[in-house]
Design a protein around this motif. Structure first.
Motif, PDB file in Angstrom:
ATOM      1  N   PRO A  23      35.735  21.048   7.947  1.00  0.00           N
ATOM      2  CA  PRO A  23      36.346  20.735   9.254  1.00  0.00           C
ATOM      3  C   PRO A  23      37.241  21.884   9.726  1.00  0.00           C
ATOM      4  N   ASP A  24      37.421  21.950  11.029  1.00  0.00           N
ATOM      5  CA  ASP A  24      38.215  23.032  11.616  1.00  0.00           C
ATOM      6  C   ASP A  24      39.639  23.070  11.092  1.00  0.00           C
ATOM      7  N   TRP A  25      40.250  21.899  10.845  1.00  0.00           N
ATOM      8  CA  TRP A  25      41.637  21.888  10.358  1.00  0.00           C
ATOM      9  C   TRP A  25      41.745  22.558   8.988  1.00  0.00           C
ATOM     10  N   LEU A  26      40.729  22.401   8.153  1.00  0.00           N
ATOM     11  CA  LEU A  26      40.748  23.023   6.834  1.00  0.00           C
ATOM     12  C   LEU A  26      40.571  24.537   6.946  1.00  0.00           C
ATOM     13  N   ARG A  27      39.713  24.956   7.855  1.00  0.00           N
ATOM     14  CA  ARG A  27      39.546  26.393   8.098  1.00  0.00           C
ATOM     15  C   ARG A  27      40.854  27.003   8.601  1.00  0.00           C
ATOM     16  N   GLY A  28      41.507  26.290   9.516  1.00  0.00           N
ATOM     17  CA  GLY A  28      42.783  26.763  10.060  1.00  0.00           C
ATOM     18  C   GLY A  28      43.856  26.853   8.994  1.00  0.00           C
ATOM     19  N   PHE A  29      43.931  25.846   8.129  1.00  0.00           N
ATOM     20  CA  PHE A  29      44.919  25.872   7.050  1.00  0.00           C
ATOM     21  C   PHE A  29      44.652  27.039   6.109  1.00  0.00           C
TER      22      PHE A  29
END
Length: 114
Positions: A23-29
């Motif tokens: 998910p995008d949030w994991l990539r961002g983190f």
């Protein structure tokens, strides 16, 4: 050395995240950690991979035996990132060869104890 480590981490994570549809949030983190938290976190734990290879440590200026805390490491990183190479101009004017980011954070670079 650490720049190469960061680039390698980003490449490896991007390959894994693309193949597994993270998910995008994991990539961002992951990007946040690599870019912003890599250096302060590892400095707090005793030094970055580059520091360990070069045989140097960041320590508290007032107590060379004490590791720095996360706040000091974060301040040091932010000032170094904002000033870039300009921060290193003060090394020759300080008795402990501290750069501006070391002065701002109350830190000093020393040779690692063997």
């Amino acid at each position: 050395i650490d720049f190469g480590v960061v680039l390698t981490l980003i490449f490896v994570f991007s390959q894994i995240s693309d193949s597994m549809n993270f998910p995008d949030w994991l990539r961002g983190f992951a990007l946040l950690f690599v870019f912003i938290l890599y250096e302060p976190t590892l400095q707090t734990l005793g030094g970055t991979i580059g520091n360990r290879i070069k045989g140097i440590n960041v320590r508290k200026n007032e107590d060379l035996d004490s590791k720095i805390n996360f706040f000091q490491a974060f301040i040091r990183f932010i000032v170094k990132a904002l000033l870039g190479w300009i921060s290193f101009l003060t090394i020759h004017n300080d008795d402990r060869s501290r750069a501006l980011h070391d002065m701002a954070a109350g830190t000093v670079m020393i040779e690692a104890k063997k």
